[in-house]
Design an enzyme around this catalytic site. Structure first.
Site, PDB file in Angstrom:
ATOM      1  N   TYR A 159      -1.654  -2.547  -7.174  1.00 26.74           N
ATOM      2  CA  TYR A 159      -1.097  -3.371  -6.092  1.00 26.74           C
ATOM      3  C   TYR A 159      -1.407  -4.860  -6.331  1.00 26.74           C
ATOM      4  CZ  TYR A 159       0.994  -3.912  -1.474  1.00 26.74           C
ATOM      5  OH  TYR A 159       1.826  -4.238  -0.430  1.00 26.74           O
ATOM      6  N   LYS A 166      -0.741  -9.810   0.795  1.00 26.02           N
ATOM      7  CA  LYS A 166      -0.743  -9.084   2.083  1.00 26.02           C
ATOM      8  C   LYS A 166      -1.955  -9.470   2.925  1.00 26.02           C
ATOM      9  CE  LYS A 166       3.031  -6.557   1.753  1.00 26.02           C
ATOM     10  NZ  LYS A 166       4.244  -6.992   2.467  1.00 26.02           N
TER      11      LYS A 166
END
Ligand SMILES: NC(=O)c1ccc[n+]([C@@H]2O[C@H](COP(=O)([O-])OP(=O)(O)OC[C@H]3O[C@@H](n4cnc5c(N)ncnc54)[C@H](O)[C@@H]3O)[C@@H](O)[C@H]2O)c1
Length: 259
Positions: A159, A166
């Site tokens: 990720y 995020k």
């Protein structure tokens, strides 16, 4: 009677009928809300988005191209919303981008500056950019929701830079809530579980993430688009009138587990 009767709002991020934004729009409409839409510029993107919106039963949708990397493009969209509709009651931010070459294991440390900056810009700053443009249209107050993922707070292999972006998106949620609360505007973010979409398939090892969640989450399944859509509609309706500045997990409980 639906909890969103008489409301109108902008839904960004429908690429096709697997997009989180598509499920969110479906739930909003089921509660009586009216959705207007943007798509990433380009004929192919427009065709796919239009087809997905048709699948929601919307004939002749209000649909405009918007590249969130461009201030001019965002200005144009929000000015046209003002002209055509005069107001907004809700906003759905369901967009993100990071160069997929950097979304595989072992690719964190060498992340180039421009890859980092672009991921931050498109995936986090744009919540501020859209909120700032939506605010003058939310004259009777309003509600906004964005989409995050658990990789914002724990390191998830593959990720990578998107997790960093995020984390910024989740902090942005709190700061926007602080400033927009006085205008009666609520700002929240959903931390959604993994589902197969065009974007998520760019994350290296995504299938293993799905398998792992299914084994470990308290509900012993992966989340569905409907799970997230319904929660988003709740966050955009008066049913959640006292909720702002929050990251709400819709992940079958995965984030509650220690091991
Ligand atoms: N799918 C998952 O597993 C998952 C889990 C948690 C959070 N999310 C988040 O949900 C949101 C929606 O993603 P999705 O999984 O539905 O994938 P998706 O590919 O269907 O949607 C991503 C959208 O971002 C848009 N986008 C990218 N760059 C843009 C730009 N410059 N301007 C305007 N739009 C742009 C794309 O056009 C697309 O519509 C993203 O924020 C994503 O990070 C996804």
């Amino acid at each position: 009677m639906g909890s969103m009767d008489g409301t109108i709002g902008l839904v960004t991020g429908i690429a096709n009928d697997r997009s989180y934004a598509w499920f969110i729009a479906k739930s909003i409409m089921a509660q009586g809300g009216r959705c207007i839409f943007t798509h990433l510029p380009g004929d192919k993107m427009e065709r796919r988005c239009r087809k997905a919106i048709e699948g929601l039963g919307v004939e002749d949708p209000w649909l405009m191209p918007m590249d969130a990397a461009s201030d001019a493009s965002m200005d144009e969209v929000f000015a046209k919303i003002g002209e055509d509709h005069g107001r907004l009651d809700f906003l759905v931010h369901s967009i993100a981008f990071a160069d997929k070459d950097w979304l595989t294991e072992g690719k964190v440390t060498a992340t180039p500056r421009e890859v980092f900056t672009q991921a931050m810009d498109i995936s986090a700053w744009t919540y501020m950019g859209m909120a700032n443009r939506a605010k003058p249209l939310m004259t009777d107050g309003g509600a906004m929701v964005a989409m995050s993922y658990y990789g914002a707070e724990k390191a998830v292999p593959g990720y990578n830079v998107m997790g960093v972006a995020k984390a910024a998106l989740e902090a942005t949620t709190r700061y926007l809530a602080m400033e927009l609360g006085q205008a009666g505007i609520r700002v929240n973010t959903i931390s959604g579980g993994p589902i197969r979409t065009m974007s998520s398939m760019a994350v290296g090892g995504f299938s293993q993430i799905l398998d792992w969640v299914e084994q470990k989450a308290p509900l012993r399944r992966n989340v569905t688009g409907e799970d997230v859509g319904e929660s988003a509609a709740w966050l955009l309706s008066d049913g959640s009138s006292g909720v702002t500045g929050q990251v709400i997990y819709v992940d079958c409980g995965y984030s509650a587990m220690g091991l």
